[in-house]
Structures are given as C-alpha cells and as structure tokens.
Design a protein around this motif. Structure first.
Motif, mmCIF file in Angstrom:
data_model
loop_
_atom_site.group_PDB
_atom_site.id
_atom_site.type_symbol
_atom_site.label_atom_id
_atom_site.label_comp_id
_atom_site.label_asym_id
_atom_site.label_seq_id
_atom_site.Cartn_x
_atom_site.Cartn_y
_atom_site.Cartn_z
ATOM 1 N N ARG A 34 0.837 -1.197 0.000
ATOM 2 C CA ARG A 34 0.000 0.000 0.000
ATOM 3 C C ARG A 34 0.872 1.247 0.000
ATOM 4 O O ARG A 34 1.839 1.329 0.764
ATOM 5 C CB ARG A 34 -0.923 0.001 1.227
ATOM 6 C CG ARG A 34 -1.922 -1.156 1.237
ATOM 7 C CD ARG A 34 -2.646 -1.263 2.573
ATOM 8 N NE ARG A 34 -3.591 -2.364 2.589
ATOM 9 C CZ ARG A 34 -4.923 -2.225 2.597
ATOM 10 N NH1 ARG A 34 -5.458 -1.008 2.616
ATOM 11 N NH2 ARG A 34 -5.711 -3.277 2.609
ATOM 12 N N ILE A 35 0.510 2.203 -0.835
ATOM 13 C CA ILE A 35 1.273 3.447 -0.898
ATOM 14 C C ILE A 35 0.375 4.621 -0.501
ATOM 15 O O ILE A 35 -0.856 4.535 -0.547
ATOM 16 C CB ILE A 35 1.851 3.692 -2.310
ATOM 17 C CG1 ILE A 35 0.728 4.008 -3.312
ATOM 18 C CG2 ILE A 35 2.670 2.488 -2.775
ATOM 19 C CD1 ILE A 35 1.227 4.604 -4.612
ATOM 20 N N GLU A 36 1.003 5.704 -0.107
ATOM 21 C CA GLU A 36 0.278 6.926 0.212
ATOM 22 C C GLU A 36 0.159 7.792 -1.035
ATOM 23 O O GLU A 36 0.948 7.660 -1.983
ATOM 24 C CB GLU A 36 0.986 7.688 1.330
ATOM 25 C CG GLU A 36 1.139 6.888 2.614
ATOM 26 C CD GLU A 36 -0.182 6.390 3.174
ATOM 27 O OE1 GLU A 36 -1.205 7.089 3.000
ATOM 28 O OE2 GLU A 36 -0.199 5.296 3.785
ATOM 29 N N ARG A 37 -0.799 8.696 -1.033
ATOM 30 C CA ARG A 37 -1.063 9.533 -2.209
ATOM 31 C C ARG A 37 0.165 10.306 -2.662
ATOM 32 O O ARG A 37 0.428 10.462 -3.855
ATOM 33 C CB ARG A 37 -2.202 10.510 -1.902
ATOM 34 C CG ARG A 37 -3.564 9.860 -1.735
ATOM 35 C CD ARG A 37 -4.171 9.469 -3.055
ATOM 36 N NE ARG A 37 -5.517 8.934 -2.919
ATOM 37 C CZ ARG A 37 -6.253 8.502 -3.944
ATOM 38 N NH1 ARG A 37 -5.762 8.537 -5.164
ATOM 39 N NH2 ARG A 37 -7.461 8.014 -3.746
ATOM 40 N N GLU A 38 0.940 10.800 -1.685
ATOM 41 C CA GLU A 38 2.088 11.630 -2.037
ATOM 42 C C GLU A 38 3.200 10.834 -2.722
ATOM 43 O O GLU A 38 4.091 11.421 -3.351
ATOM 44 C CB GLU A 38 2.633 12.342 -0.798
ATOM 45 C CG GLU A 38 3.000 11.434 0.352
ATOM 46 C CD GLU A 38 1.869 11.251 1.337
ATOM 47 O OE1 GLU A 38 2.167 10.940 2.509
ATOM 48 O OE2 GLU A 38 0.690 11.422 0.939
ATOM 49 N N GLN A 39 3.170 9.509 -2.625
ATOM 50 C CA GLN A 39 4.163 8.682 -3.294
ATOM 51 C C GLN A 39 3.841 8.465 -4.770
ATOM 52 O O GLN A 39 4.727 8.098 -5.553
ATOM 53 C CB GLN A 39 4.259 7.319 -2.605
ATOM 54 C CG GLN A 39 4.755 7.344 -1.181
ATOM 55 C CD GLN A 39 4.701 5.958 -0.563
ATOM 56 O OE1 GLN A 39 3.757 5.602 0.144
ATOM 57 N NE2 GLN A 39 5.705 5.147 -0.841
ATOM 58 N N TRP A 40 2.588 8.666 -5.150
ATOM 59 C CA TRP A 40 2.138 8.269 -6.470
ATOM 60 C C TRP A 40 2.756 9.068 -7.620
ATOM 61 O O TRP A 40 3.136 8.465 -8.633
ATOM 62 C CB TRP A 40 0.625 8.311 -6.539
ATOM 63 C CG TRP A 40 0.057 8.042 -7.915
ATOM 64 C CD1 TRP A 40 -0.795 8.816 -8.616
ATOM 65 C CD2 TRP A 40 0.324 6.911 -8.755
ATOM 66 N NE1 TRP A 40 -1.094 8.255 -9.827
ATOM 67 C CE2 TRP A 40 -0.410 7.079 -9.940
ATOM 68 C CE3 TRP A 40 1.125 5.777 -8.617
ATOM 69 C CZ2 TRP A 40 -0.375 6.159 -10.980
ATOM 70 C CZ3 TRP A 40 1.156 4.853 -9.665
ATOM 71 C CH2 TRP A 40 0.411 5.049 -10.820
ATOM 72 N N PRO A 41 2.900 10.397 -7.554
ATOM 73 C CA PRO A 41 3.464 11.114 -8.708
ATOM 74 C C PRO A 41 4.809 10.568 -9.170
ATOM 75 O O PRO A 41 5.036 10.398 -10.379
ATOM 76 C CB PRO A 41 3.586 12.551 -8.187
ATOM 77 C CG PRO A 41 2.498 12.667 -7.177
ATOM 78 C CD PRO A 41 2.469 11.325 -6.493
ATOM 79 N N ALA A 42 5.706 10.272 -8.235
ATOM 80 C CA ALA A 42 7.011 9.730 -8.615
ATOM 81 C C ALA A 42 6.874 8.318 -9.163
ATOM 82 O O ALA A 42 7.522 7.946 -10.156
ATOM 83 C CB ALA A 42 7.959 9.744 -7.415
#
Length: 215
Positions: A34-42
């Motif tokens: 599971r990832i957090e939203r702020e990790q998604w752009p990269a």
C-alpha cells in the motif's frame, strides 16, 4: 514452488479490494503493498508502472522471471480464474464477467462524485442514488434470485459476488450512509442482494480479513 504476488495500490479499499479478498478466500499469500497519495506522482513516472495507473500486480515465477498485470478488473479476473473463483465452466465465467461489467458501468458516476464539489457533487450523488442504483440493484437481485445457489452463479461464491459486496459498501458511503430503517427497506426490496452481503461478510476468511484490515 509456486508463483508469488505483489499487489500495489493506495492505502485504501478502492479498486484493489476485490482482488485482496480473492487472495484471502483462496488462502493464497500475497504482498499487500500500500502506498500513500504523495508517493504516487514519482511512482507514476517509473518504468515499473508502464500503464500509469493503480492497482497493478507483479507476478514472480519460481525461476526469477516477473511479469506485470495492470487494470483492476483484469487482475481480479486473473486471480479468480487461477484460484477457482471465476465460475466452474465457460458459461459461468461469461456470467461472472457480465455481472462484473454491470458493476463497472456505474464507475463513471462514482468518479464524477469523487471529483466534483458543492452543488455538482450533490447532483451527482442524487443521480446515482435515484436514477442509477435502483435499476442496478434490481438487475443484480433478480440475477441472484434466478441462481440455484444464494450467489450470482449456480456453483457458488465467485469474484462477482465479492465485487458486488465491495461496490455496494462503496455506494453506501457515497450516498451518505444508510441508517437502520433504510437498511431494512433495502433488504426487503432486494432480499437476494442482502443475502449475498451476509454470506460474503460472514465468510470466515473474509470476516477475519475485514476485522484486521487497515481503515
């Protein structure tokens, strides 16, 4: 040795929850990454996400080879088929696809609610609640009623039932929740769906998963 699996999605239920539950029901281990939203752009720009969306599933072979599968419905179909939760023959598999596609028809309305604000959001919620959900629930309720089991197809529990379970919960949240009075009315109007909800929720493995899953 068998394949290993890494399911990558945000830290929420959303589009990955049906696949998570399929792994749980099948009793197959997987990495729930599971990832957090702020990790998604990269991550989105990484070569590891060639389709630029989530969820995706990484399948690792015993010989070290890997392949990646994207798109939530393709992932759930693959896992369900591999582990015997997609119907027992071609006819049932086609019906499972039909019912899952019926759920997917509502996703544009869901996305509109999630992306809009103010009066536009209220109008989208009203449209889902008053115009889209009643015929959807009637079709699914009638389908379950025609089945020889208490599920959508004759052989029993499939990914279609788990998809219905997850989406019904999501619809409930989107329209502002359901109080006990409304729940009773819905159960009376759509008794076969209510039965499926109870059966899925009461599945021993799913119940344990729901009790411990992240909020």
């Amino acid at each position: 040795m068998s394949d290993s699996y890494k399911l990558v999605y945000f830290n929420l239920a959303g589009l990955a929850e049906t696949t998570r539950m399929l792994f749980v029901v099948a009793g197959k281990p997987f990495e729930d990454h599971r990832i957090e939203r702020e990790q998604w752009p990269a991550m989105k720009e990484s070569p590891e996400t060639p389709f630029k969306n989530l969820p995706y599933l990484v399948i690792s072979k015993p010989n070290g080879e890997q392949w990646l599968l994207a798109q939530s419905f393709a992932i759930s179909r693959y896992i369900a088929t591999k582990f015997g939760l997609n119907g027992i023959d071609l006819e049932e598999q086609a019906k499972v696809d039909m019912y899952v596609e019926n759920v997917r028809d509502l996703m544009p309305a869901v996305m509109k609610i999630m992306k809009s604000e103010g009066e536009e959001k209220e109008a989208a919620i009203k449209d889902l609640k008053e115009n889209l959900l009643p015929p959807f629930f009637k079709k699914m309720n009638d389908a379950i009623g025609r089945s020889k089991s208490n599920y959508l197809v004759d052989s029993g529990l499939t990914r279609a039932d788990i998809q219905l379970f997850n989406n019904a919960q999501m619809f409930r949240k989107l329209v502002g929740g359901v109080d006990e009075s409304m729940k009773e009315k819905l159960s009376e109007k759509y008794p076969h769906i209510a039965k499926v909800m109870l059966l899925v929720n009461g599945n021993e493995k799913i119940a344990e998963y729901l009790k411990n899953r992240p909020e």
